[in-house]
Enzyme design. Structure first.
Site, short mmCIF file in Angstrom:
data_model
loop_
_atom_site.label_atom_id
_atom_site.label_comp_id
_atom_site.label_asym_id
_atom_site.label_seq_id
_atom_site.Cartn_x
_atom_site.Cartn_y
_atom_site.Cartn_z
CG ASP A 135 -0.21 -0.01 2.55
OD1 ASP A 135 1.04 -0.04 2.56
OD2 ASP A 135 -0.89 -0.03 3.59
CG HIS A 136 3.54 2.54 2.85
ND1 HIS A 136 2.45 1.94 3.44
CD2 HIS A 136 4.02 3.43 3.75
CE1 HIS A 136 2.27 2.46 4.65
NE2 HIS A 136 3.21 3.37 4.86
CG ASP A 149 2.17 1.93 9.22
OD1 ASP A 149 2.59 2.24 8.10
OD2 ASP A 149 1.45 2.69 9.91
NE ARG A 194 3.25 10.09 12.18
CZ ARG A 194 3.60 8.81 12.20
NH1 ARG A 194 4.13 8.26 11.12
NH2 ARG A 194 3.45 8.09 13.28
CB SER A 251 7.37 6.46 10.87
OG SER A 251 7.57 5.19 10.34
NE ARG A 284 9.54 6.38 8.22
CZ ARG A 284 9.19 7.58 7.74
NH1 ARG A 284 10.12 8.46 7.42
NH2 ARG A 284 7.93 7.90 7.56
#
Length: 645
Positions: A66-67, A121, A381, A537, A539
């Site tokens: 989806d990213h 995520d 964000r 995030s 990440r």
């Protein structure tokens, strides 16, 4: 007599593997479900493959694409092929590109009240909207959970947010969470779980609840959660999943650590101003500023409920000539249903640009505003530069405010529009899971190859903690440094998430473009930071890339939960100033020594930072659990896991 429990305590006690909530600082919990997305998934599955485990051991694991859905080269397509091959071989469901945003799809099709969910995520807490204990984490933690490993969290402070009253006309769930952000700030949720209670809860649909829990990530909270009630049951029934329903609510005399009261009837349409989600004012206070762009969608506000409201506002109108309006429905299910009931035609007729069901502009993947442009977004964000335009002003608003403003051409308080359109939600959603691939049966999976691409590089690993660290302060940064500052997203960078060496040239690009080259030249070093370092995030690239560049430690006033965990997992030492004022004394470029730091980590004593340039000494706190100490001594979680076999 059994102790009264709130919702958080009920789920934690049912999933407790290690620790005692009454006396231990760290809890180990069992994870029922996991999810990944493709910006973090490639690394997570590389790590899972490195563990040598044949099949996932969770009740359910789903890999979403989806990213990174812009195909500017082979890189994203190769990553998707790799993830699909691992998923089908290892017992993971694979949500194909076009099926939708992970959090929206998971809420619709897979979420179960009372279960634990760990996702690579930070907005995984969206699942709290149906009563899941859902948390974001680094990919390595998710990989370990997929392998049946325990997930560890600090024992959270449980905050009760008591909702009373009912939202007024044109006021939305987005305005509720923006109000919570105004009250608590982006640092106020660190180490906390937010539990929503009160009569006002019964006035909110599951999509509205999910909007609120989604943006709990912006508080820095571990997660946010709503009870599971008849409204939850109705949502699951409409999704053809009523059998997943479990009633879940706090006992009447449950105790909380903190309490916040919010009268929903007193709220007005809000907006978060550039460049932080807690810079909140009412739309009325900000006034009718001219805008250039409106983006509606993201995992925060892309449900069918949100989209139907937007379509009703746009119907029969035309987007202002100075505004570019884009709309991204959150899932294939939402897009299908908009097409079936005519709402999609209303959006198109008004001049909206319909994007695919993916994250898109929220992560800087297209639709960057014009130079110095003002963009209203229904996202979560608005960090500086995240949109892809460094000098753009990004405002976070509700879908109602966004749609009204797109028509007017200026920021518009939707309460000025009169009566709200009547929105009727269907009793049954259109169910078609044809874009979710089921994994191979175990016997067939043995013959499936894992497919790698040339852009996929090995995961960097740390080295065992030294007795003493001698280096220079490579970089000094301020408060609220986000993972977007450390490792930016966007269409130009995201395709290289599986290639840390290439990615390293962009590290701290928002703060100091010279950092990567200086770090390489110095052979690594230490970073000094302000409060809430690493917010945003989940990440882990924001830890893996500094690791690759030789960063050995970060000394900060305080850390965001997920980033601190990712630093430890990578073998980078996160240290906290015993006296935050000491931060002001140290300068970038100073030669420093962390004397006997290994001993300090082991014993829990304060570490000593000696500034060789000034001759001054400072104390740093080493607040690590026994498990975290073992990981740091090993040089990271991959090394630790290998040694534990």
């Amino acid at each position: 007599m059994k102790k009264a429990q709130n919702v958080v305590e009920k789920i934690l006690s049912a999933h407790l593997v290690e620790g005692d909530p009454a006396k231990d600082a760290e809890l180990g919990i069992r994870i029922d479900q996991t999810l990944t997305q493709d910006a973090t998934g490639t690394m997570a599955y590389l790590q899972f493959e490195a563990m040598g485990i044949d099949r996932v051991k969770t009740e359910l694991s789903v890999a979403y694409i989806d990213h990174n859905t812009l195909q500017n080269g082979f890189e994203n397509a190769d990553d998707h092929r790799f993830i699909q091959s691992v998923a089908l071989k290892r017992g993971i469901r694979f949500s194909r590109p076009g099926n939708g945003i992970c959090h929206q799809v998971h809420l619709e099709r897979f979420g179960v009240p009372g279960k634990t969910l760990l996702g690579s995520d930070s907005h995984t807490p969206t699942g709290g909207g149906i009563g899941m204990f859902a948390m974001g984490a680094g990919g390595l933690d998710v990989a370990v959970a997929m392998g049946g490993g325990t997930y560890y969290i600090p024992m959270p402070t449980i905050v009760k947010v008591n909702l009373t009253g009912k939202l007024s006309t044109w006021v939305a769930a987005k305005d509720i969470i923006l109000e919570v952000l105004r009250i608590m700030t982006v640092k106020g949720g660190v180490g906390k779980v937010i539990e929503y209670t009160g009569e006002g809860v019964k006035t909110l649909s599951v999509p509205e609840r999910a909007t609120i829990t989604n943006m709990g990530a912006e508080l820095g909270a571990t997660t946010s959660i709503f009870p599971s009630d008849e409204i939850t049951r109705a949502f699951l029934k409409a999704q053809g999943r009523e059998e997943a329903y479990v009633e879940l609510s706090a006992d009447d005399d449950a105790v909380y650590d903190e309490e916040i009261d919010i009268d929903l009837s007193a709220l007005k349409p809000n907006a978060a101003m550039p460049h932080m989600p807690d810079k909140v004012k009412t739309v009325e206070e900000i006034g009718p500023i001219r805008i250039d762009q409106v983006c509606i969608g993201s995992c925060t506000n892309s449900s069918l409920y949100d989209m139907l409201k937007v379509a009703a506002i746009l119907k029969g109108k035309t987007v202002a000539p100075n505004v570019s309006l884009s709309i991204a429905p959150g899932s294939k299910q939402v897009l299908n249903m908009l097409a079936e009931n005519g709402a999609l035609a209303d959006m198109i007729a008004a001049g909206a640009r319909i994007l695919e069901s993916a994250c898109g502009p929220c992560i800087g993947m297209g639709q960057s505003p014009n130079s110095a442009g003002i963009s209203l977004r229904t996202f979560n964000r608005n960090f500086e530069g995240r949109s892809g335009t460094a000098d753009a002003g990004i405002y976070l608003v509700s879908p109602e405010t966004a749609a009204a403003s797109a028509i007017a051409g200026v920021l518009t308080d939707p309460t000025t529009l009169g009566e709200t359109p009547e929105i009727t939600m269907p009793e049954a959603f259109t169910i078609n899971d044809n874009m979710v691939l089921l994994p191979d049966p175990p016997e067939e999976a043995k013959n499936r190859a894992v497919l790698y691409g040339p852009n996929i590089k090995a995961v960097p690993t740390g080295k065992p903690l030294e007795e003493t660290i001698r280096s220079e302060v490579l970089l000094k940064v301020g408060d609220n440094i986000t993972t977007d500052h450390i490792m930016p997203a966007g269409a130009k960078i995201l395709p290289y998430r599986s290639n840390v060496p290439y990615l390293s040239q962009f590290c701290f690009g928002v703060c100091d473009k010279t950092f990567p080259e200086r770090a390489k030249k110095a052979g690594g070093g230490v970073i000094v930071a302000g409060a809430n370092y690493g917010q945003g995030s989940s990440r882990e690239h924001a830890a893996l890339v500094p690791l690759y560049l030789g960063v050995r430690a970060v000394a900060a006033k305080s850390f965001a939960r997920m980033h601190k965990a990712n630093l430890i997992n990578s073998g980078i030492l996160p240290l906290t100033f015993a006296d935050p004022a000491d931060y002001d004394e140290i300068a970038q470029g100073d030669e420093i020594e962390l004397k006997d730091v290994k001993k300090s980590v082991i014993t829990g004593e304060k570490a000593k930072l000696i500034d060789k340039t000034t001759g001054k000494e400072y104390l740093l706190t080493t607040d690590f659990s026994e498990r975290e100490i073992a990981i740091l001594l090993a040089g990271g979680k991959l090394n630790y896991t290998a040694q534990s076999k």
